[in-house]
Design a protein around this motif. Structure first.
Motif, PDB file in Angstrom:
ATOM      1  N   ARG A  93       0.843  -1.194   0.000  1.00 29.84           N
ATOM      2  CA  ARG A  93       0.000   0.000   0.000  1.00 29.84           C
ATOM      3  C   ARG A  93       0.881   1.247   0.000  1.00 29.84           C
ATOM      4  NH1 ARG A  93      -5.421  -0.534   1.112  1.00 29.84           N
ATOM      5  NH2 ARG A  93      -6.130  -2.597   1.816  1.00 29.84           N
ATOM      6  N   GLN A  94       0.384   2.308  -0.632  1.00 33.35           N
ATOM      7  CA  GLN A  94       1.150   3.543  -0.681  1.00 33.35           C
ATOM      8  C   GLN A  94       1.219   4.184   0.696  1.00 33.35           C
ATOM      9  OE1 GLN A  94      -0.659   5.960  -3.784  1.00 33.35           O
ATOM     10  NE2 GLN A  94       1.024   5.424  -5.161  1.00 33.35           N
ATOM     11  N   VAL A  95       2.371   4.764   0.984  1.00 37.48           N
ATOM     12  CA  VAL A  95       2.578   5.489   2.237  1.00 37.48           C
ATOM     13  C   VAL A  95       2.622   6.972   1.905  1.00 37.48           C
ATOM     14  CG1 VAL A  95       4.131   5.882   4.171  1.00 37.48           C
ATOM     15  CG2 VAL A  95       3.832   3.569   3.254  1.00 37.48           C
ATOM     16  N   ARG A  96       1.729   7.738   2.502  1.00 32.99           N
ATOM     17  CA  ARG A  96       1.621   9.157   2.171  1.00 32.99           C
ATOM     18  C   ARG A  96       1.760  10.070   3.379  1.00 32.99           C
ATOM     19  NH1 ARG A  96      -0.239  10.016  -2.949  1.00 32.99           N
ATOM     20  NH2 ARG A  96      -1.124   8.224  -4.058  1.00 32.99           N
ATOM     21  N   ALA A  97       2.096   9.520   4.550  1.00 32.47           N
ATOM     22  CA  ALA A  97       2.211  10.336   5.753  1.00 32.47           C
ATOM     23  C   ALA A  97       3.387   9.851   6.593  1.00 32.47           C
ATOM     24  CB  ALA A  97       0.911  10.285   6.568  1.00 32.47           C
ATOM     25  N   LEU A  98       3.971  10.786   7.324  1.00 30.95           N
ATOM     26  CA  LEU A  98       5.088  10.499   8.213  1.00 30.95           C
ATOM     27  C   LEU A  98       4.683  10.816   9.641  1.00 30.95           C
ATOM     28  CD1 LEU A  98       8.021  12.140   6.203  1.00 30.95           C
ATOM     29  CD2 LEU A  98       7.306   9.741   6.192  1.00 30.95           C
ATOM     30  N   PRO A  99       5.365  10.198  10.619  1.00 29.38           N
ATOM     31  CA  PRO A  99       6.396   9.166  10.468  1.00 29.38           C
ATOM     32  C   PRO A  99       5.764   7.787  10.302  1.00 29.38           C
ATOM     33  CG  PRO A  99       6.103   9.674  12.777  1.00 29.38           C
ATOM     34  CD  PRO A  99       5.193  10.610  12.037  1.00 29.38           C
ATOM     35  N   MET A 100       6.572   6.852   9.849  1.00 29.84           N
ATOM     36  CA  MET A 100       6.094   5.479   9.642  1.00 29.84           C
ATOM     37  C   MET A 100       6.294   4.669  10.919  1.00 29.84           C
ATOM     38  SD  MET A 100       7.466   5.029   5.735  1.00 29.84           S
ATOM     39  CE  MET A 100       8.718   6.310   5.870  1.00 29.84           C
ATOM     40  N   THR A 101       5.584   5.072  11.968  1.00 36.24           N
ATOM     41  CA  THR A 101       5.604   4.348  13.234  1.00 36.24           C
ATOM     42  C   THR A 101       4.748   3.096  13.106  1.00 36.24           C
ATOM     43  OG1 THR A 101       3.709   5.629  14.010  1.00 36.24           O
ATOM     44  CG2 THR A 101       5.897   6.485  14.537  1.00 36.24           C
ATOM     45  N   PRO A 102       4.925   2.125  13.995  1.00 35.60           N
ATOM     46  CA  PRO A 102       4.107   0.907  13.910  1.00 35.60           C
ATOM     47  C   PRO A 102       2.603   1.179  13.841  1.00 35.60           C
ATOM     48  CG  PRO A 102       5.943   0.517  15.363  1.00 35.60           C
ATOM     49  CD  PRO A 102       6.004   1.971  15.000  1.00 35.60           C
ATOM     50  N   PRO A 103       2.009   2.068  14.671  1.00 36.82           N
ATOM     51  CA  PRO A 103       0.577   2.329  14.533  1.00 36.82           C
ATOM     52  C   PRO A 103       0.195   2.893  13.170  1.00 36.82           C
ATOM     53  CG  PRO A 103       1.354   3.105  16.661  1.00 36.82           C
ATOM     54  CD  PRO A 103       2.569   2.757  15.855  1.00 36.82           C
ATOM     55  N   ASN A 104       1.036   3.768  12.624  1.00 34.68           N
ATOM     56  CA  ASN A 104       0.726   4.352  11.323  1.00 34.68           C
ATOM     57  C   ASN A 104       0.882   3.331  10.203  1.00 34.68           C
ATOM     58  OD1 ASN A 104       0.188   6.790  12.538  1.00 34.68           O
ATOM     59  ND2 ASN A 104       2.192   7.698  12.068  1.00 34.68           N
ATOM     60  N   VAL A 105       1.885   2.454  10.328  1.00 30.21           N
ATOM     61  CA  VAL A 105       2.047   1.388   9.331  1.00 30.21           C
ATOM     62  C   VAL A 105       0.855   0.438   9.385  1.00 30.21           C
ATOM     63  CG1 VAL A 105       3.448  -0.592   8.644  1.00 30.21           C
ATOM     64  CG2 VAL A 105       4.563   1.556   9.296  1.00 30.21           C
ATOM     65  N   LEU A 106       0.408   0.104  10.588  1.00 27.30           N
ATOM     66  CA  LEU A 106      -0.767  -0.761  10.734  1.00 27.30           C
ATOM     67  C   LEU A 106      -1.988  -0.112  10.096  1.00 27.30           C
ATOM     68  CD1 LEU A 106      -2.282  -3.201  11.869  1.00 27.30           C
ATOM     69  CD2 LEU A 106      -2.516  -1.938  14.029  1.00 27.30           C
ATOM     70  N   ALA A 107      -2.165   1.174  10.320  1.00 25.24           N
ATOM     71  CA  ALA A 107      -3.305   1.868   9.724  1.00 25.24           C
ATOM     72  C   ALA A 107      -3.275   1.781   8.206  1.00 25.24           C
ATOM     73  CB  ALA A 107      -3.320   3.329  10.182  1.00 25.24           C
ATOM     74  N   ARG A 108      -2.101   1.951   7.619  1.00 22.78           N
ATOM     75  CA  ARG A 108      -2.001   1.864   6.159  1.00 22.78           C
ATOM     76  C   ARG A 108      -2.264   0.441   5.683  1.00 22.78           C
ATOM     77  NH1 ARG A 108      -3.846   4.237   3.670  1.00 22.78           N
ATOM     78  NH2 ARG A 108      -2.688   3.848   1.764  1.00 22.78           N
ATOM     79  N   MET A 109      -1.776  -0.554   6.409  1.00 26.84           N
ATOM     80  CA  MET A 109      -2.018  -1.949   6.024  1.00 26.84           C
ATOM     81  C   MET A 109      -3.513  -2.281   6.083  1.00 26.84           C
ATOM     82  SD  MET A 109       1.234  -3.792   7.908  1.00 26.84           S
ATOM     83  CE  MET A 109       0.847  -5.430   7.282  1.00 26.84           C
ATOM     84  N   GLN A 110      -4.237  -1.603   6.973  1.00 24.96           N
ATOM     85  CA  GLN A 110      -5.682  -1.817   7.089  1.00 24.96           C
ATOM     86  C   GLN A 110      -6.478  -0.889   6.184  1.00 24.96           C
ATOM     87  OE1 GLN A 110      -6.223  -1.258  11.313  1.00 24.96           O
ATOM     88  NE2 GLN A 110      -5.761  -3.409  11.791  1.00 24.96           N
ATOM     89  N   GLY A 111      -5.776  -0.074   5.414  1.00 31.16           N
ATOM     90  CA  GLY A 111      -6.454   0.809   4.478  1.00 31.16           C
ATOM     91  C   GLY A 111      -6.966   2.087   5.076  1.00 31.16           C
ATOM     92  N   ARG A 112      -6.569   2.400   6.325  1.00 30.63           N
ATOM     93  CA  ARG A 112      -7.031   3.623   6.971  1.00 30.63           C
ATOM     94  C   ARG A 112      -6.079   4.783   6.651  1.00 30.63           C
ATOM     95  NH1 ARG A 112      -6.371   3.382  12.140  1.00 30.63           N
ATOM     96  NH2 ARG A 112      -5.404   1.319  12.384  1.00 30.63           N
ATOM     97  N   THR A 113      -6.621   5.985   6.657  1.00 35.08           N
ATOM     98  CA  THR A 113      -5.844   7.182   6.371  1.00 35.08           C
ATOM     99  C   THR A 113      -5.053   7.587   7.611  1.00 35.08           C
ATOM    100  OG1 THR A 113      -7.477   7.957   4.777  1.00 35.08           O
ATOM    101  CG2 THR A 113      -5.931   9.596   5.631  1.00 35.08           C
ATOM    102  N   VAL A 114      -3.821   7.989   7.411  1.00 31.19           N
ATOM    103  CA  VAL A 114      -2.953   8.443   8.494  1.00 31.19           C
ATOM    104  C   VAL A 114      -2.783   9.944   8.384  1.00 31.19           C
ATOM    105  CG1 VAL A 114      -0.677   8.282   9.543  1.00 31.19           C
ATOM    106  CG2 VAL A 114      -1.742   6.257   8.527  1.00 31.19           C
ATOM    107  N   GLY A 115      -2.860  10.616   9.553  1.00 31.47           N
ATOM    108  CA  GLY A 115      -2.624  12.052   9.562  1.00 31.47           C
ATOM    109  C   GLY A 115      -3.893  12.856   9.342  1.00 31.47           C
TER     110      GLY A 115
END
Length: 264
Positions: A242-264
């Motif tokens: 999945r594309q990463v469009r927000a920083l930082p790539m902390t474990p919670p934010n990576v999990l959110a992206r893996m689940q398709g949720r928006t970060v930030g």
């Protein structure tokens, strides 16, 4: 070296943008050229010759075709001081032909230091499927440095830039609570990269690209910071699909992206 007195110092574009060796080097080179010109003129008077017929080498100023007829530079300087005063020179780093900005006496900063720099970053990263922790396995940088006056120092700048970039790519996060306060009140909650977070950086310096800097030098300190986040994000994106469009790539934010949720 003495601190500048802004009441008497001339204007230039300073040493911003990581260009210390470019700015100070260009100013020092201009001052040295002025000193050299004055020394040749003083020696020409002593030797009854034209400055164009003199050579300066091996600590001496001599007539080019006179088989050693001349003086030591120190002697020329001493005699000149007796009759003319101390020989000195001044220099500044400002690019000619660049119009000044309205209300700015130093000229347009970006055009005045137009020294394009290119770099390629490559990163291999792993994402733990259980913790979503991102680990940097290796990192490679190829950077255009113009001419590396001190290669080990340039390597150190690139290494440090990559580490700083890894900090804001993977760790450094600022969040605001409901009352408008920053939640990260210290280094226990605002995490910086440690030695355990950093992989060795393989660095290759590319020399020879054109530069208006003295001796072909370019900036080296800030450039490597710029590429890191995008490079790591691409590696993480390839790992999780999945594309990463927000920083930082902390474990919670990576999990959110893996689940398709928006970060930030």
């Amino acid at each position: 070296m003495r601190p500048a007195d802004t009441d008497v110092a001339g204007y230039d574009v300073g040493i911003g943008g990581g260009r210390t060796i470019v700015s100070l080097g260009a100013a020092s080179l201009a001052a040295a050229i002025e000193v050299r010109t004055k020394l040749l003129a003083a020696a020409a008077t002593l030797l009854d010759a034209s400055p164009d017929d003199l050579v300066m080498e091996n600590g001496r100023i001599e007539v080019a075709s006179a088989n050693g007829y001349g003086f030591a530079i120190a002697e020329v300087a001493a005699r000149a001081r007796t009759h003319r005063g101390r020989i000195g020179g001044t220099g500044a780093f400002i690019r000619t032909g660049v119009p000044a900005m309205a209300g700015c006496c130093t000229g347009h900063f970006i055009e005045a230091i137009d020294i394009p720099i290119f770099a390629v970053h490559d990163c291999e990263a792993a994402v733990d499927p259980d913790t979503r922790h991102v680990e940097i396995l290796n990192y490679t940088v190829v950077q255009d440095v113009g001419r590396a006056i001190n290669p080990s120092a340039v390597h150190g700048k690139i290494q440090g830039g990559v580490v700083q970039g890894l900090g804001y790519a993977l760790h450094e996060e600022v969040t605001i609570d409901g009352d408008g306060r920053v939640r990260q009140a210290g280094f226990e909650t605002y995490r910086l990269p440690t030695a355990q977070d950093v992989a060795p950086v393989a660095i290759s310096l590319y020399e020879g690209a054109p530069s208006l800097g003295p001796l072909g030098t370019k900036a080296g300190g800030e450039v490597p910071i710029l590429h890191v986040a995008a490079t790591v994000a691409n590696a993480v994106s390839n790992a999780i699909g999945r594309q990463v469009r927000a920083l930082p790539m902390t474990p919670p934010n990576v999990l959110a992206r893996m689940q398709g949720r928006t970060v930030g």
